[in-house]
Enzyme design. Structure first.
Site, PDB file in Angstrom:
ATOM      1  N   ASN A  93      43.810 -15.393  42.699  1.00  0.00           N
ATOM      2  CA  ASN A  93      44.607 -13.155  42.402  1.00  0.00           C
ATOM      3  C   ASN A  93      45.090 -13.034  42.871  1.00  0.00           C
ATOM      4  O   ASN A  93      45.076 -11.743  43.640  1.00  0.00           O
ATOM      5  CB  ASN A  93      43.335 -12.987  42.604  1.00  0.00           C
ATOM      6  CG  ASN A  93      42.098 -12.393  43.503  1.00  0.00           C
ATOM      7  OD1 ASN A  93      42.242 -13.752  44.107  1.00  0.00           O
ATOM      8  ND2 ASN A  93      41.078 -11.642  43.436  1.00  0.00           N
ATOM      9  N   ASP A 150      38.784 -16.098  39.505  1.00  0.00           N
ATOM     10  CA  ASP A 150      38.453 -15.538  40.498  1.00  0.00           C
ATOM     11  C   ASP A 150      38.224 -13.944  40.483  1.00  0.00           C
ATOM     12  O   ASP A 150      39.644 -13.560  40.665  1.00  0.00           O
ATOM     13  CB  ASP A 150      38.278 -16.249  41.446  1.00  0.00           C
ATOM     14  CG  ASP A 150      37.152 -15.278  42.613  1.00  0.00           C
ATOM     15  OD1 ASP A 150      35.688 -15.443  42.248  1.00  0.00           O
ATOM     16  OD2 ASP A 150      37.697 -14.852  43.417  1.00  0.00           O
ATOM     17  N   ASP A 305      34.248 -16.941  49.923  1.00  0.00           N
ATOM     18  CA  ASP A 305      34.433 -15.555  49.249  1.00  0.00           C
ATOM     19  C   ASP A 305      35.353 -15.058  50.307  1.00  0.00           C
ATOM     20  O   ASP A 305      35.409 -13.928  49.849  1.00  0.00           O
ATOM     21  CB  ASP A 305      33.252 -15.640  48.095  1.00  0.00           C
ATOM     22  CG  ASP A 305      33.666 -14.589  46.782  1.00  0.00           C
ATOM     23  OD1 ASP A 305      35.334 -14.408  47.335  1.00  0.00           O
ATOM     24  OD2 ASP A 305      33.344 -13.168  46.914  1.00  0.00           O
TER      25      ASP A 305
END
Lengths: 426, 317
Positions: A93, A150, A305
């Site tokens: 992203n 994601d 993450d």
């Protein structure tokens, strides 16, 4: 180079013996006791720290290209090295999205000189729009290790089906951000007792679980490999457990904050946006289920993450703050405190979650701790007490719930690509 | 006890929510409000208590009555007042809330009254500036002065709220009024039942110490006070509805004239603004059983009391 007083942890080492390692040309030349340094040889005494095959964080956001004010490949890999990771897989992203081979190659090129291997994850769909699948085969040839949209789920079930069929032809996993947007929006935290008390719109666990259930069914039907990103709910872990038992090609990962913190923190910390991420912090029951899943092997991987956001982006009203926290530099400490010190997992199991399993899921070579093997190593301890001080954070962003927290156990360095990086405090 | 004990001292710096206030704090504010309520009945309803204070009303969300009520309370106490609303402000130029509040604060402000759609904004402001912060509603979190004025109004006919039965009816999920009321009322010993369509009642709400009913008749038969909450009509846009129609809502959860005859004891409250014909029939709102306009008058007195206490007027030295 001589690395002295290390306790190896690997598939064949339990961390109960102390050895010295001699490294040359990026290869482990010699493992033994009382190795003598050659004349002029660089030497470091690790004082009994552990050494294991290099760790990999398979879920990070390096933000480059496009969001260099949050993080760059340079600062992100510095943070990774500080946290003990010799490799990361970075999410697509970016801006432009990592949806074509040229962006994949750009990232790899930018990361060439760092000690950390950067493995790009390509988009599942063109421009991450969720409509039509991206050029997966070409991205694979460029070096992509998996596919994911994601930040957003692959929402359309037909697109997910096609993606799983196409990627299975390439032997690559689809990493899905499991979120049924119709159920989750406009949620800002876990839906439950605390969201009710605080009057914040909630994201229920079922928003995650219905998507996990769908993806397991689709993986079973297509023969594809679905990797459930950042799992956070008890029921979600149960679904993966059942899927695995049935023989479905499903794997999953968990972030340290999801086996450490609960949604109560948002109340206790007075709406601090450093506790806002997606999936949100859940309940104690969910935290316990994460640990259970790690113990029985349902959860394959510990990832972070790592999601950097600039100060001015996070220092706003709770409902306007972006989701995400940084995690690379605290992942080991939290894992150590929550899993090792509590005797839930031993060091071999932890190294499995941090090194062997992520590499296996992404089809990367397994690392070994033996003479003649590539020197790709992580050094860490389990007893050092330290404070995660904002001024020592290597990431460009400081959005961590662990700022100023006293932590136990630290990653003390890595060796990779011929470079020794020691995480001494500035 | 219906009053704080003699050795009690008010020591709050802000009013972020009733969750931070003890039973004694709440009783004390209500006690102080009584004196201010009397002032409002004087021919010249003014006191100079806050004449050296500067207050900013920071409204990031539309509000008519809460803002008017605060402003009147401030003016009746002689404070210097400035109003800031999002539509006329620098937020349109993209200035952050932190910058806005720090700039305003640099102009030497003593108190900030804030209304915002995000829960937690009053707490955030306490980290940005030194001024006393008064929450005038943060999203669906708290609206403490509304709950205080509701309790004040209830005290006018039930001087001790212990054991009193309060029903709160309507959109519980999206109401800031309800959370502060639940906290305040349970601290004062009242029993609270929430009543409304299941889709308007948040999950695990019983953890707040209340009961839930989906049956209006049963609820009205039980309660001493029925507080109806506004149904936000904009939530009934196509595709986002949480109940089928306003008609069905009124049929099942609207208070009707028959109810007043059938259940002769309960009083009717509403934080306003009312949707006549939805939450209750017009005649119900205008009936003698409704104390809705008393709530409005009392709101000024309660806000005067809070402003007075937080201005340090009563701080123990």
């Amino acid at each position: 180079m001589l690395l002295k007083n290390l306790r190896p942890v690997s598939k064949s080492h339990k961390g109960d013996e102390t050895v010295d390692l001699r490294i040359g040309d990026g290869i482990i030349k010699e493992i033994g006791n009382g190795l003598k340094e050659d004349k002029g040889e660089e030497s470091h005494d690790f004082g009994g720290a552990f050494v294991s095959p290099g760790w990999m964080d398979m879920h990070v956001h390096l933000r480059e290209p496009g969001f260099e004010h949050k993080e760059t490949i340079k600062t992100g890999t510095d943070a990774a090295a500080f946290g003990g990771f010799t490799a990361v897989a970075c999410m697509p992203n970016t801006s432009p999205a990592t949806h074509t081979r040229d962006v994949v190659e750009y990232i790899i090129k930018k990361a060439e000189s760092t000690a950390v291997d950067v493995h790009p994850i390509g988009c599942v769909t063109k421009e991450r729009k969720g409509k039509s699948i991206a050029e997966m085969a070409d991205m694979k040839d460029g070096g992509a290790v998996a596919f994911s949209d994601d930040g957003d789920p692959v929402y359309d079930s037909q697109v997910m089906r096609v993606a799983l069929e196409y990627s299975s032809m390439l032997g690559m996993p689809i990493i899905n951000h499991e979120e049924d947007l119709a159920l989750s929006r406009p949620g800002h935290m876990n839906e439950g007792r605390v969201s009710t008390r605080l009057g914040l719109d909630g994201t229920p666990g079922i928003a995650e679980e219905v998507m996990i259930a769908r993806d397991i069914l689709l993986a079973e039907y297509t023969g594809g490999h679905v990797h459930v990103a950042h799992i956070s709910t008890k029921e979600g872990v149960d679904l993966v457990r059942k899927g695995k038992a049935k023989g479905v090609n499903v794997t999953t990962e968990v972030c340290p904050h999801h086996f450490d913190l609960t949604d109560e923190e948002i109340d206790h910390q007075k709406f601090s946006t450093n506790f806002k991420m997606h999936p949100p912090l859940r309940t104690q029951e969910d935290v316990d289920a994460m640990i259970e899943g790690l113990i029985d092997g349902t959860i394959d991987v510990i990832c972070t993450d790592h999601a950097p956001h600039a100060i001015e982006e996070k220092e706003v009203e709770f409902i306007y703050a972006p989701n995400g926290i940084i995690g690379l530099e605290t992942a080991w400490s939290i894992s150590n405190m929550r899993l090792f010190k509590t005797e839930k997992l031993d060091l071999q199991q932890l190294v499995e979650k941090l090194s062997y399993n992520p590499r296996k899921i992404l089809n990367l070579d397994e690392l070994a701790l033996e003479e003649g093997a590539k020197a790709n190593l992580t050094f860490f301890n389990t007893d050092e007490e330290w404070t995660f001080d904002k001024k020592n954070v290597r990431s460009k962003s400081k959005n961590s719930p662990y700022i100023d927290k006293k932590l136990t156990g630290r990653a003390v360095g890595i060796f990779n690509k011929g470079q020794l990086v020691l995480s001494q405090l500035k | 006890m219906n009053k704080p004990p003699d050795n009690y001292a008010f020591n709050q710096k802000h009013l972020l929510g009733l969750s931070d206030y003890s039973r004694e704090d709440i009783l004390y504010v209500l006690e102080q409000a009584k004196s201010f309520r009397e002032i409002l009945d004087r021919p010249i309803p003014k006191v100079p208590t806050l004449r050296d204070k500067t207050i900013v009303n920071l409204f990031y969300e539309n509000s008519t009555r809460t803002r008017l009520s605060f402003e009147l309370a401030q003016k009746r106490m002689g404070a210097d007042v400035v109003n800031f609303s999002a539509s006329t402000s620098s937020t349109k130029k993209g200035e952050s809330l932190k910058d806005t509040i720090q700039n305003i604060s640099s102009m030497k402000i003593d108190m900030v009254v804030v209304r915002h759609r995000s829960p937690g904004v009053p707490h955030f402001l306490t980290q940005c500036v030194d001024a006393a912060i008064l929450n005038a509603g943060d999203g669906a979190h708290e609206h403490p002065t509304q709950a205080l004025l509701d309790m004040f109004t209830m005290q006018q006919f039930h001087s001790d709220l212990r054991g009193k039965k309060v029903a709160i009816i309507g959109d519980i999920s999206h109401s800031r009024v309800v959370r502060s009321n639940i906290i305040g009322l349970t601290k004062l010993g009242a029993e609270v039942v929430l009543c409304g369509p299941k889709t308007l009642i948040p999950v695990q709400v019983k953890a707040l110490g209340v009961d839930v009913s989906y049956n209006l008749e049963e609820t009205l038969a039980w309660c001493d006070v029925a507080m109806a909450l506004r149904i936000q009509l904009e939530r009934q846009d196509e595709g986002t509805e949480l109940f089928p129609t306003l008609r069905e809502y009124h049929e099942k959860f609207g208070i009707k004239l028959d109810h007043l005859d059938k259940y002769p004891d309960f009083k009717i409250m509403h934080p306003g603004p009312i949707n006549r014909g939805v939450e209750m029939e017009s005649e119900v709102a205008d009936s003698e059983r409704a104390v809705i306009l008393d709530q409005v008058t009392n709101g000024v007195a309660v806000r005067m009391a809070v402003l007075y206490l937080l201005s340090g007027g009563n701080r123990v030295s």
